[in-house]
Motif scaffolding. Sequence first.
Motif, short mmCIF file in Angstrom:
data_model
loop_
_atom_site.label_atom_id
_atom_site.label_comp_id
_atom_site.label_asym_id
_atom_site.label_seq_id
_atom_site.Cartn_x
_atom_site.Cartn_y
_atom_site.Cartn_z
N ALA A 294 8.33 58.98 -26.13
CA ALA A 294 8.08 57.56 -26.36
C ALA A 294 7.07 57.41 -27.48
N LEU A 295 7.30 56.44 -28.36
CA LEU A 295 6.43 56.22 -29.50
C LEU A 295 5.00 55.90 -29.05
N THR A 296 4.05 56.72 -29.51
CA THR A 296 2.64 56.53 -29.17
C THR A 296 1.79 56.88 -30.38
N PRO A 297 0.94 55.97 -30.88
CA PRO A 297 0.68 54.63 -30.37
C PRO A 297 1.90 53.71 -30.54
N THR A 298 1.93 52.64 -29.76
CA THR A 298 3.08 51.74 -29.77
C THR A 298 3.25 51.05 -31.12
N TYR A 299 2.16 50.93 -31.89
CA TYR A 299 2.22 50.49 -33.28
C TYR A 299 1.02 51.06 -34.01
N ASN A 300 1.09 51.11 -35.34
CA ASN A 300 0.03 51.73 -36.14
C ASN A 300 -1.12 50.78 -36.44
N HIS A 301 -0.77 49.58 -36.85
CA HIS A 301 -1.81 48.60 -37.18
C HIS A 301 -1.24 47.20 -37.06
#
Length: 311
Positions: A294-301
């Motif tokens: 699963a993508l982590t962090p869920t978003y970069n900025h």
Amino acid sequence: MRQRLPYHALAIGIAFILGIGAAAAADLPDAGDGTPPVVDPTLPPTTSLESYFAHWQDRVREAQATQPHWMTPLVTVTPRLEQEIRYDQYFQRTATGADVDNFDSGKGLELIPTTTEEILINAPPWQQRTIIKPVSGFGDWPFLTIKQRIISAPEDQGNYIVTAFLGFQAPIGAPAFTNGAYVITPTIAGGKGWGDFDIQATMGVPIPTAYESAIGTALVTNVALQYHIFKYFWPEVEFNDTYWFDGMRGGENQLFITPGVIVGRFPIGGTAKLIFGLGYQFAVTPSPVVFDPALTPTYNHAWLLTARMAF
């Protein structure tokens, strides 16, 4: 199969929330000096319910007079009791190159029904992903949060507060934006001030009622450092951390740092005051980004905007 709420019911609920907010923001009788309103003996007696609503703002003033007068941070939910209508906007960029715009971000109407309690009645967020796999739709709905203030003191009597929250989220989101489970989040929050400087913090555990092996149970911690200058300015920096005990992100730790500034409370008539804020949030961990499972962090900025009307 996950449960979904009909969207016409959501529209009615949102309209009802906005209607209550507009009515509550109207000018209410106020002696202006803290004294109770004078009762006209020629008027017929009021019922208990009528009296409760007639003295609503008296309770709000008492609740806020017995706690610190700090500003609610951009991300961290304040332990203070607030009465306001709030809209937030997030512009996120993920490590995959996708942009995700989050409209409202699950904010809405905050009310103080008693001198030690607050209820947050939120609208569901609308999300739009572009560039990579474009899609739009509702996100899961954090429809209700209840705050119970435990102890507090204003600036001249100790400048501190401790509050407990209980939040509820419903899985109404579009397939791209839902986790498919109801989530219950108990939280403890507190704050301490020293002159114009204050620290506000929360620690909560979102507990999914289904699919825990995928969603996971997490410890979510937020800390906001804030300073008050020039009457209307509140610069701050926040640390927003999530650690997953299990699930697809089990063992991962996601930390965002969020510098920002909030300006307000600008009086606009009666008890109403306007508040605006801007911040920039960026991920610190994990590094490098984890893409699987699963993508982590869920978003970069992300750029964060907030607009509020306190009343």
